[in-house]
Design a protein around this motif. Structure first.
Motif, short mmCIF file in Angstrom:
data_model
loop_
_atom_site.label_atom_id
_atom_site.label_comp_id
_atom_site.label_asym_id
_atom_site.label_seq_id
_atom_site.Cartn_x
_atom_site.Cartn_y
_atom_site.Cartn_z
N ARG A 10 0.82 -1.21 0.00
CA ARG A 10 0.00 0.00 0.00
C ARG A 10 0.86 1.27 0.00
O ARG A 10 0.34 2.37 0.09
CB ARG A 10 -0.95 -0.01 1.20
N THR A 11 2.16 1.11 -0.12
CA THR A 11 3.06 2.27 -0.13
C THR A 11 3.20 2.80 -1.55
O THR A 11 2.97 2.08 -2.53
CB THR A 11 4.46 1.88 0.39
N ASN A 12 3.62 4.06 -1.65
CA ASN A 12 3.86 4.64 -2.98
C ASN A 12 4.91 3.83 -3.74
O ASN A 12 4.75 3.57 -4.93
CB ASN A 12 4.34 6.09 -2.84
N ALA A 13 5.98 3.42 -3.04
CA ALA A 13 7.07 2.69 -3.70
C ALA A 13 6.57 1.38 -4.29
O ALA A 13 6.90 1.03 -5.43
CB ALA A 13 8.20 2.43 -2.71
N ILE A 15 3.45 0.52 -5.12
CA ILE A 15 2.51 0.77 -6.22
C ILE A 15 3.25 1.24 -7.46
O ILE A 15 3.00 0.76 -8.57
CB ILE A 15 1.42 1.77 -5.79
N MET A 16 4.20 2.14 -7.28
CA MET A 16 4.95 2.65 -8.42
C MET A 16 5.83 1.57 -9.05
O MET A 16 6.01 1.54 -10.27
CB MET A 16 5.80 3.85 -8.01
N PHE A 37 -1.93 4.85 -9.25
CA PHE A 37 -0.84 5.79 -9.52
C PHE A 37 -1.29 7.22 -9.24
O PHE A 37 -0.52 8.03 -8.72
CB PHE A 37 -0.34 5.67 -10.96
N CYS A 40 -1.00 7.83 -5.64
CA CYS A 40 0.41 8.00 -5.25
C CYS A 40 0.94 9.38 -5.60
O CYS A 40 1.73 9.96 -4.87
CB CYS A 40 1.28 6.96 -5.93
N ASN A 41 0.50 9.90 -6.73
CA ASN A 41 1.00 11.18 -7.22
C ASN A 41 0.15 12.36 -6.77
O ASN A 41 0.39 13.48 -7.20
CB ASN A 41 1.08 11.17 -8.75
N SER A 42 -0.87 12.08 -5.96
CA SER A 42 -1.79 13.13 -5.50
C SER A 42 -2.39 13.90 -6.68
O SER A 42 -2.54 15.11 -6.63
CB SER A 42 -1.09 14.09 -4.53
N ARG A 71 -5.63 7.59 2.35
CA ARG A 71 -4.90 8.72 1.75
C ARG A 71 -5.68 10.03 1.84
O ARG A 71 -5.10 11.11 1.83
CB ARG A 71 -4.60 8.44 0.27
#
Length: 121
Positions: A10-13, A15-16, A37, A40-42, A71
């Motif tokens: 569930r972290t940005n890293a 997912i990216m 995404f 993650c990128n707001s 989030r």
């Protein structure tokens, strides 16, 4: 849905990093990752969090819904009112938010649904 149930995914890293696998995905999975995404990128202009959450609800991606709530905890009161969650199911909702979301999200539920704590001493 299962992949998002693991906290480390569930972290940005995480997912990216899944971006490398998107070329081999179906169109439906690409759309899911597009929404992930955006979270993650707001990217709230082209992918508003409410629309992402509505999409995840529609396809029954529960862990995606909790990710959006985590989030964007200010959406929680809207979700409760829009979904018309009855007091009888709020315990289940609190349990899911408590297990899958941050303390900030849980706090948002508590301050907006204080009548749930009416009998607490």
């Amino acid at each position: 849905n299962n992949w998002l149930s693991y906290k480390e995914n569930r972290t940005n890293a995480a997912i990216m990093s899944s971006l490398t696998h998107i070329a081999r995905c179906t169109e439906d999975v690409e759309l899911i990752f597009s929404h992930l995404f955006a979270l993650c990128n707001s990217d709230t202009l082209t992918h508003p969090p409410k629309e992402i959450m509505d999409y995840f609800i529609r396809i029954q991606l529960c862990n995606g819904v909790t990710l959006v709530l985590d989030r964007h905890p200010t959406l929680i009161p809207t979700v409760i009112k829009t979904m018309g969650l009855d007091t009888n199911v709020m315990a289940d909702f609190l349990s899911v938010v408590g297990k899958r979301c941050s303390l900030t999200a849980m706090w948002e539920v508590i301050i907006n649904e204080q009548d749930l704590l009416g009998g607490a001493e």
